[in-house]
Design a protein around this motif. Structure first.
Motif, PDB file in Angstrom:
ATOM      1  N   SER A   1      -6.821  -5.659 -13.288  1.00  0.00           N
ATOM      2  CA  SER A   1      -5.877  -6.527 -12.582  1.00  0.00           C
ATOM      3  C   SER A   1      -4.785  -7.061 -13.492  1.00  0.00           C
ATOM      4  CB  SER A   1      -6.620  -7.687 -11.909  1.00  0.00           C
ATOM      5  OG  SER A   1      -7.499  -7.182 -10.931  1.00  0.00           O
TER       6      SER A   1
ATOM      7  N   SER B   1      -1.273   3.690  -2.526  1.00  0.00           N
ATOM      8  CA  SER B   1      -1.550   2.256  -2.566  1.00  0.00           C
ATOM      9  C   SER B   1      -0.647   1.568  -3.587  1.00  0.00           C
ATOM     10  CB  SER B   1      -3.018   2.000  -2.893  1.00  0.00           C
ATOM     11  OG  SER B   1      -3.236   2.076  -4.283  1.00  0.00           O
ATOM     12  N   GLN B   2      -0.374   0.298  -3.347  1.00  0.00           N
ATOM     13  CA  GLN B   2       0.454  -0.475  -4.274  1.00  0.00           C
ATOM     14  C   GLN B   2      -0.223  -0.572  -5.644  1.00  0.00           C
ATOM     15  OE1 GLN B   2       3.540  -1.463  -3.751  1.00  0.00           O
ATOM     16  NE2 GLN B   2       3.706  -2.315  -5.799  1.00  0.00           N
ATOM     17  N   ALA B   3      -1.534  -0.765  -5.674  1.00  0.00           N
ATOM     18  CA  ALA B   3      -2.243  -0.860  -6.955  1.00  0.00           C
ATOM     19  C   ALA B   3      -2.099   0.430  -7.760  1.00  0.00           C
ATOM     20  CB  ALA B   3      -3.719  -1.189  -6.726  1.00  0.00           C
TER      21      ALA B   3
ATOM     22  N   ASP C   1      -8.819  -4.019  -9.485  1.00  0.00           N
ATOM     23  CA  ASP C   1      -8.465  -3.555  -8.151  1.00  0.00           C
ATOM     24  C   ASP C   1      -9.047  -2.164  -8.022  1.00  0.00           C
ATOM     25  OD1 ASP C   1      -6.921  -5.792  -7.287  1.00  0.00           O
ATOM     26  OD2 ASP C   1      -5.304  -5.109  -8.595  1.00  0.00           O
ATOM     27  N   ARG C   2      -9.559  -1.849  -6.835  1.00  0.00           N
ATOM     28  CA  ARG C   2     -10.171  -0.540  -6.636  1.00  0.00           C
ATOM     29  C   ARG C   2      -9.393   0.234  -5.581  1.00  0.00           C
ATOM     30  NH1 ARG C   2     -15.935  -0.412  -5.147  1.00  0.00           N
ATOM     31  NH2 ARG C   2     -15.254  -1.797  -3.498  1.00  0.00           N
ATOM     32  N   VAL C   3      -9.224   1.509  -5.849  1.00  0.00           N
ATOM     33  CA  VAL C   3      -8.501   2.394  -4.943  1.00  0.00           C
ATOM     34  C   VAL C   3      -9.346   3.641  -4.715  1.00  0.00           C
ATOM     35  CG1 VAL C   3      -6.405   3.759  -4.593  1.00  0.00           C
ATOM     36  CG2 VAL C   3      -6.271   1.560  -5.800  1.00  0.00           C
TER      37      VAL C   3
ATOM     38  N   THR D   1      -4.876   7.757  -0.368  1.00  0.00           N
ATOM     39  CA  THR D   1      -5.391   6.581  -1.077  1.00  0.00           C
ATOM     40  C   THR D   1      -5.589   5.429  -0.095  1.00  0.00           C
ATOM     41  OG1 THR D   1      -3.201   5.693  -1.616  1.00  0.00           O
ATOM     42  CG2 THR D   1      -4.180   7.219  -3.200  1.00  0.00           C
ATOM     43  N   ARG D   2      -6.561   4.587  -0.412  1.00  0.00           N
ATOM     44  CA  ARG D   2      -6.736   3.346   0.347  1.00  0.00           C
ATOM     45  C   ARG D   2      -7.332   2.303  -0.583  1.00  0.00           C
ATOM     46  NH1 ARG D   2     -12.115   2.809   2.092  1.00  0.00           N
ATOM     47  NH2 ARG D   2     -13.242   4.761   1.950  1.00  0.00           N
ATOM     48  N   ASP D   3      -6.875   1.084  -0.400  1.00  0.00           N
ATOM     49  CA  ASP D   3      -7.353  -0.019  -1.223  1.00  0.00           C
ATOM     50  C   ASP D   3      -8.746  -0.439  -0.785  1.00  0.00           C
ATOM     51  OD1 ASP D   3      -5.040  -0.317  -2.858  1.00  0.00           O
ATOM     52  OD2 ASP D   3      -4.020  -1.286  -1.182  1.00  0.00           O
TER      53      ASP D   3
END
Length: 192
Positions: free
Chosen positions: A179, A38-40, A155-157, A141-143
């Motif tokens: 964040s 994920s980007q986060a 932000d949660r992953v 991973t997924r947001d």
């Protein structure tokens, strides 16, 4: 699955002391391949120093005081981990334990730790080495939806593993990445 455990992460990560780039006596196949993430999580890894810096280290040494995990806890120990092959050597007052590519072990016996040696050896390293361990090959991973908690935005992953990856691929994590700073601050961990 067991109850949800939340670990406040900020100062725990900062407790890890890194030895500079060097060769160690232990050689092996480190997880080096890039993983789709994920980007986060990518931004969090960068906020903690970046993968290039992490991968430039040969080993990680740290000490704990009053470690709360296990039937014999709390206790103090030091651990050295070869970051190239993830071998561990841990020394406490009444035990020595370790893990290599084949097995985890404890001396004088496995009861010295109060929990299985594999869980002890990998578990504490894994929490100290977050978020970098989530860049290992095979990590999924997924947001998730962001969350407000105690006046801050996170932000949660979600992190999971396919069968055959790691010691406990059934474990699930939710990362809370602040964040503003992009640093990993908390996790929800569901152990198996």
């Amino acid at each position: 699955m067991n109850k949800l455990n939340t670990l406040v992460f900020g100062s725990l990560f900062q407790a890890a002391l890194f030895a500079g780039p060097q060769n160690t006596a232990l050689a092996g196949g480190a997880p080096q391949a890039e993983t789709s993430r994920s980007q986060a999580l990518t931004e969090s890894i960068q906020a903690h120093g970046g993968l290039d810096t992490w991968r430039s280290y040969a080993r990680m040494d740290y000490a704990t005081t009053d470690f709360p995990l296990g039937a014999n806890a709390p206790f103090d120990f030091t651990q050295t981990t070869d970051l190239n092959n993830r071998r561990h050597l841990t020394r406490g007052e009444n035990f020595t334990s370790g893990k290599n590519e084949q097995a985890a072990w404890a001396l004088p016996n496995t009861e010295a730790l109060g929990i299985p040696p594999a869980f002890f050896e990998s578990g504490n390293f894994y929490f100290i080495a977050m978020p970098f361990v989530f860049a290992d090959p095979g990590v999924i991973t997924r947001d998730l939806e962001p969350l407000e908690f105690q006046g801050k935005s996170y932000d949660r992953v979600a992190v999971s593993y396919p069968a055959g990856i790691g010691d406990t691929p059934e474990d699930d994590y939710i990362l809370y990445i602040e964040s503003e700073s992009r640093r990993l601050k908390m996790i929800d961990f569901v152990p198996t």
